[in-house]
Design a protein around this motif. Structure first.
Motif, PDB file in Angstrom:
ATOM      1  N   LEU A 127       0.821  -1.202   0.000  1.00  0.00           N
ATOM      2  CA  LEU A 127       0.000   0.000   0.000  1.00  0.00           C
ATOM      3  C   LEU A 127       0.864   1.266   0.000  1.00  0.00           C
ATOM      4  CD1 LEU A 127      -2.830  -0.964   2.536  1.00  0.00           C
ATOM      5  CD2 LEU A 127      -2.993  -0.808   0.051  1.00  0.00           C
ATOM      6  N   LYS A 128       1.969   1.215   0.708  1.00  0.00           N
ATOM      7  CA  LYS A 128       2.875   2.371   0.736  1.00  0.00           C
ATOM      8  C   LYS A 128       3.504   2.608  -0.641  1.00  0.00           C
ATOM      9  CE  LYS A 128       6.409   4.394   3.712  1.00  0.00           C
ATOM     10  NZ  LYS A 128       7.372   4.744   2.665  1.00  0.00           N
ATOM     11  N   GLN A 129       3.836   1.542  -1.350  1.00  0.00           N
ATOM     12  CA  GLN A 129       4.353   1.692  -2.708  1.00  0.00           C
ATOM     13  C   GLN A 129       3.276   2.197  -3.661  1.00  0.00           C
ATOM     14  OE1 GLN A 129       5.972  -2.115  -3.761  1.00  0.00           O
ATOM     15  NE2 GLN A 129       7.570  -2.048  -2.202  1.00  0.00           N
ATOM     16  N   ARG A 130       2.053   1.753  -3.432  1.00  0.00           N
ATOM     17  CA  ARG A 130       0.952   2.157  -4.311  1.00  0.00           C
ATOM     18  C   ARG A 130       0.592   3.635  -4.139  1.00  0.00           C
ATOM     19  NH1 ARG A 130      -2.998   0.107  -7.470  1.00  0.00           N
ATOM     20  NH2 ARG A 130      -5.111   0.923  -7.235  1.00  0.00           N
ATOM     21  N   GLU A 131       0.957   4.224  -3.026  1.00  0.00           N
ATOM     22  CA  GLU A 131       0.683   5.645  -2.810  1.00  0.00           C
ATOM     23  C   GLU A 131       1.316   6.531  -3.872  1.00  0.00           C
ATOM     24  OE1 GLU A 131       0.111   6.851   1.755  1.00  0.00           O
ATOM     25  OE2 GLU A 131       2.054   5.999   1.325  1.00  0.00           O
ATOM     26  N   GLU A 132       2.450   6.099  -4.398  1.00  0.00           N
ATOM     27  CA  GLU A 132       3.161   6.934  -5.371  1.00  0.00           C
ATOM     28  C   GLU A 132       2.334   7.165  -6.625  1.00  0.00           C
ATOM     29  OE1 GLU A 132       5.886   8.345  -4.459  1.00  0.00           O
ATOM     30  OE2 GLU A 132       5.810   7.261  -2.559  1.00  0.00           O
ATOM     31  N   LYS A 133       1.361   6.295  -6.877  1.00  0.00           N
ATOM     32  CA  LYS A 133       0.511   6.454  -8.053  1.00  0.00           C
ATOM     33  C   LYS A 133      -0.570   7.502  -7.836  1.00  0.00           C
ATOM     34  CE  LYS A 133      -2.412   3.696 -11.157  1.00  0.00           C
ATOM     35  NZ  LYS A 133      -3.008   2.371 -11.420  1.00  0.00           N
ATOM     36  N   PHE A 134      -0.843   7.858  -6.589  1.00  0.00           N
ATOM     37  CA  PHE A 134      -1.970   8.740  -6.278  1.00  0.00           C
ATOM     38  C   PHE A 134      -1.510  10.019  -5.582  1.00  0.00           C
ATOM     39  CE2 PHE A 134      -3.581   4.403  -6.341  1.00  0.00           C
ATOM     40  CZ  PHE A 134      -4.656   4.512  -7.209  1.00  0.00           C
ATOM     41  N   VAL A 135      -0.337  10.491  -5.918  1.00  0.00           N
ATOM     42  CA  VAL A 135       0.164  11.737  -5.334  1.00  0.00           C
ATOM     43  C   VAL A 135      -0.545  12.912  -6.009  1.00  0.00           C
ATOM     44  CG1 VAL A 135       2.188  13.175  -4.956  1.00  0.00           C
ATOM     45  CG2 VAL A 135       2.372  10.685  -4.787  1.00  0.00           C
ATOM     46  N   LEU A 136      -1.067  13.836  -5.199  1.00  0.00           N
ATOM     47  CA  LEU A 136      -1.795  14.993  -5.703  1.00  0.00           C
ATOM     48  C   LEU A 136      -1.048  16.276  -5.366  1.00  0.00           C
ATOM     49  CD1 LEU A 136      -5.507  14.162  -4.786  1.00  0.00           C
ATOM     50  CD2 LEU A 136      -4.488  14.183  -7.053  1.00  0.00           C
ATOM     51  N   CYS A 137      -1.454  17.340  -6.009  1.00  0.00           N
ATOM     52  CA  CYS A 137      -0.945  18.675  -5.698  1.00  0.00           C
ATOM     53  C   CYS A 137      -2.144  19.584  -5.433  1.00  0.00           C
ATOM     54  CB  CYS A 137      -0.090  19.222  -6.846  1.00  0.00           C
ATOM     55  SG  CYS A 137      -0.971  19.308  -8.410  1.00  0.00           S
ATOM     56  N   ASN A 138      -1.884  20.806  -5.077  1.00  0.00           N
ATOM     57  CA  ASN A 138      -2.966  21.757  -4.820  1.00  0.00           C
ATOM     58  C   ASN A 138      -3.630  22.122  -6.152  1.00  0.00           C
ATOM     59  OD1 ASN A 138      -4.706  23.657  -3.867  1.00  0.00           O
ATOM     60  ND2 ASN A 138      -3.157  24.995  -2.970  1.00  0.00           N
ATOM     61  N   TYR A 139      -4.839  21.621  -6.346  1.00  0.00           N
ATOM     62  CA  TYR A 139      -5.535  21.784  -7.631  1.00  0.00           C
ATOM     63  C   TYR A 139      -6.478  22.978  -7.648  1.00  0.00           C
ATOM     64  CZ  TYR A 139      -9.018  19.377  -4.788  1.00  0.00           C
ATOM     65  OH  TYR A 139      -9.876  19.029  -3.775  1.00  0.00           O
ATOM     66  N   MET A 140      -6.587  23.715  -6.564  1.00  0.00           N
ATOM     67  CA  MET A 140      -7.559  24.802  -6.510  1.00  0.00           C
ATOM     68  C   MET A 140      -7.339  25.884  -7.576  1.00  0.00           C
ATOM     69  SD  MET A 140     -10.167  24.630  -4.712  1.00  0.00           S
ATOM     70  CE  MET A 140     -10.852  23.404  -3.618  1.00  0.00           C
ATOM     71  N   PRO A 141      -6.095  26.210  -7.941  1.00  0.00           N
ATOM     72  CA  PRO A 141      -5.942  27.193  -9.025  1.00  0.00           C
ATOM     73  C   PRO A 141      -6.559  26.746 -10.346  1.00  0.00           C
ATOM     74  CG  PRO A 141      -3.901  26.987  -7.795  1.00  0.00           C
ATOM     75  CD  PRO A 141      -4.805  25.912  -7.295  1.00  0.00           C
ATOM     76  N   GLN A 142      -6.782  25.417 -10.522  1.00  0.00           N
ATOM     77  CA  GLN A 142      -7.382  24.905 -11.750  1.00  0.00           C
ATOM     78  C   GLN A 142      -8.906  24.844 -11.673  1.00  0.00           C
ATOM     79  OE1 GLN A 142      -5.586  21.086 -12.411  1.00  0.00           O
ATOM     80  NE2 GLN A 142      -3.496  21.869 -12.199  1.00  0.00           N
ATOM     81  N   GLN A 143      -9.476  25.245 -10.542  1.00  0.00           N
ATOM     82  CA  GLN A 143     -10.920  25.252 -10.365  1.00  0.00           C
ATOM     83  C   GLN A 143     -11.399  26.699 -10.270  1.00  0.00           C
ATOM     84  OE1 GLN A 143     -13.003  22.733 -10.473  1.00  0.00           O
ATOM     85  NE2 GLN A 143     -11.549  21.027 -10.478  1.00  0.00           N
ATOM     86  N   PRO A 144     -11.823  27.296 -11.382  1.00  0.00           N
ATOM     87  CA  PRO A 144     -12.197  28.718 -11.338  1.00  0.00           C
ATOM     88  C   PRO A 144     -13.455  28.993 -10.539  1.00  0.00           C
ATOM     89  CG  PRO A 144     -12.727  27.756 -13.478  1.00  0.00           C
ATOM     90  CD  PRO A 144     -11.960  26.714 -12.726  1.00  0.00           C
ATOM     91  N   SER A 145     -14.310  27.991 -10.366  1.00  0.00           N
ATOM     92  CA  SER A 145     -15.581  28.206  -9.674  1.00  0.00           C
ATOM     93  C   SER A 145     -15.556  27.786  -8.212  1.00  0.00           C
ATOM     94  CB  SER A 145     -16.692  27.437 -10.397  1.00  0.00           C
ATOM     95  OG  SER A 145     -17.943  27.663  -9.799  1.00  0.00           O
ATOM     96  N   LEU A 146     -14.409  27.249  -7.728  1.00  0.00           N
ATOM     97  CA  LEU A 146     -14.331  26.731  -6.365  1.00  0.00           C
ATOM     98  C   LEU A 146     -13.238  27.432  -5.583  1.00  0.00           C
ATOM     99  CD1 LEU A 146     -14.639  22.884  -7.064  1.00  0.00           C
ATOM    100  CD2 LEU A 146     -16.469  24.507  -6.555  1.00  0.00           C
ATOM    101  N   ASN A 147     -13.264  27.258  -4.266  1.00  0.00           N
ATOM    102  CA  ASN A 147     -12.228  27.767  -3.380  1.00  0.00           C
ATOM    103  C   ASN A 147     -12.091  26.801  -2.201  1.00  0.00           C
ATOM    104  OD1 ASN A 147     -14.299  28.457  -1.446  1.00  0.00           O
ATOM    105  ND2 ASN A 147     -14.676  30.323  -2.637  1.00  0.00           N
ATOM    106  N   PRO A 148     -11.036  26.914  -1.391  1.00  0.00           N
ATOM    107  CA  PRO A 148     -10.849  25.985  -0.265  1.00  0.00           C
ATOM    108  C   PRO A 148     -12.005  25.978   0.720  1.00  0.00           C
ATOM    109  CG  PRO A 148      -8.819  27.160  -0.722  1.00  0.00           C
ATOM    110  CD  PRO A 148      -9.871  27.802  -1.570  1.00  0.00           C
TER     111      PRO A 148
END
Length: 423
Positions: free
Chosen positions: A174-195
């Motif tokens: 499971l720890k190795q599989r985490e590398e496939k699901f690493v995310l970044c802060n996507y809020m700048p790509q959502q013009p209609s949403l905010n934190p």
């Protein structure tokens, strides 16, 4: 009532049994009392031929099933028997005669045993003479040896549900599989949403999890799927609740034994959406995530690491409170689940004055204290901020006696935390 072969069924007074002709019951023969006649295996004239799935069991002794590579093995066995069998069988036959002449007092049963041993001797000698092929297991396939001081699964050796033989391997995977699901802060790509909108959605999902009495794994998986979908697809704010309820529906199907139905989620959304919209969003989410929704969540790692240090239920619940509060922060979306679980547990241990990062945690998590320290500081800063009165579902949940009222416990001071992290 089933009809017994060879006996007439008992008919009570007033009852009628319709007479069934042979055309009505093809293949069934009602036999009367008397000697039984052997039924022919050939079908009657004009009847359809018998069709079996594999073979006819009445002719099983006549059927030979050829498997791939079987002819080559049989030919090799015959060749070995031709070369070695005559000499060995002759030798055994002479030995049998010699032993029978010397011991004439033996019983017939003993003589039969000796004959059987003599007949089986050629096969045993051939097996003994054949060299055994020893295959060496590659180093990366060999089972990892856990040191005795770090072995936390041997106590569950008799519990097959705990998977004591593979527990360490499962969490390493499971720890190795985490590398496939690493995310970044996507809020700048959502013009209609905010934190803040995302935090409101998470707060509502916590209430849904409580009302439906769902597993905590379902909540964490729903939040993970929501973040992964938002990282790939822009969503309008009016559809954000539809996205959250649909991810909770998918997570319930994945984790729960009896998940809520679509109508239940329509009800909690106050009929703001239609049934077709939830089904369409469900298909859209699964296609966007490539149907790969087995995302490692921090809750599983947290329970594993708490077991490593034999943490009590009150300490584990405090760490769960910290971990659930972290779901509200979009800045912690990029943190891997195993690292976030390690930080929550370390902060709970320091709050309970139970020590710091121990060698057994370092062994099972793969993280050193220096790796966990930055996340612990972010968690402490988040928890030290004044709570929002609008977002209080998690605090109210963990203020209950069932959860040891951990939300009302005082947070450890920053100086004491830095002292432990610097060790």
């Amino acid at each position: 009532m089933p009809l017994l072969r060879g006996k007439k069924p008992a008919v009570t007074a007033g009852s009628k049994m319709p007479k069934l002709s042979e055309n009505q019951l093809p293949g069934c023969v009602l036999q009367e009392e008397g000697p039984q006649v052997k039924r022919s295996s050939s079908p009657p004239h004009g009847a359809p031929k018998k069709r079996t799935a594999f073979i006819d069991i009445t002719n099983a002794h006549k059927v030979q099933i050829s498997l791939p590579g079987r002819k080559k093995k049989e030919a090799a066995k015959k060749q070995v028997k031709k070369t070695s069998a005559p000499s060995v069988s002759t030798k055994n036959h002479d030995n049998l005669k010699k032993s029978s002449s010397e011991s004439s007092e033996g019983t017939p049963a003993e003589e039969e045993e000796k004959e059987e041993e003599a007949a089986a001797a050629p096969v045993e000698e051939l097996v003994a003479a054949a060299p055994l092929a020893v295959c060496e297991v590659p180093a990366h396939h060999q089972k990892q040896q856990i040191p005795a001081e770090f072995d936390v699964d041997s106590e569950n050796a008799e519990d097959c549900y705990m998977c004591p033989e593979y527990a360490k391997d499962i969490f390493d995977y499971l720890k190795q599989r985490e590398e496939k699901f690493v995310l970044c802060n996507y809020m700048p790509q959502q013009p209609s949403l905010n934190p803040e909108m995302r935090a409101i959605l998470i707060d509502w999902l916590v209430e849904v999890q409580e009302n439906f009495e769902l597993y905590h794994e379902t909540l964490y998986l729903a939040v993970k799927m929501t973040d992964h979908y938002l990282a790939k697809t822009p969503v309008h704010r009016e559809l954000l609740q539809l996205l959250g309820s649909t991810t909770m529906l998918i997570a319930s199907k994945f984790e729960e034994r009896s998940p809520p139905c679509v109508d239940d989620f329509l009800y909690i959304c106050d009929d703001a959406y239609k049934r077709e919209e939830i089904i369409s969003m469900e298909a859209n989410i699964l296609q966007t995530l490539s149907f790969d929704i087995n995302i490692p969540i921090p809750y599983r790692f947290l329970r594993r690491y708490a077991k490593c240090v034999s943490a009590g239920m009150d300490t584990l619940t405090l760490a769960r409170f910290f971990c659930e509060m972290s779901l509200m922060e979009v800045e912690l979306v990029s943190v891997r689940g195993s690292l976030l679980a390690s930080a929550c547990l370390l902060l709970a241990l320091v709050t309970r004055d139970l020590g710091g990062w121990s060698p057994i945690l370092e062994y099972h998590s793969g993280y050193q204290a220096a790796d966990v320290a930055p996340v612990v500081r972010n968690l402490h800063e988040m928890l030290s901020a004044p709570p929002d009165d609008k977002l209080k579902a998690i605090r109210n949940k963990y203020s209950h006696k069932v959860f040891f009222e951990v939300a009302s416990l005082p947070l450890v001071s920053g100086d004491m935390l830095e002292e432990v992290l610097s060790q």
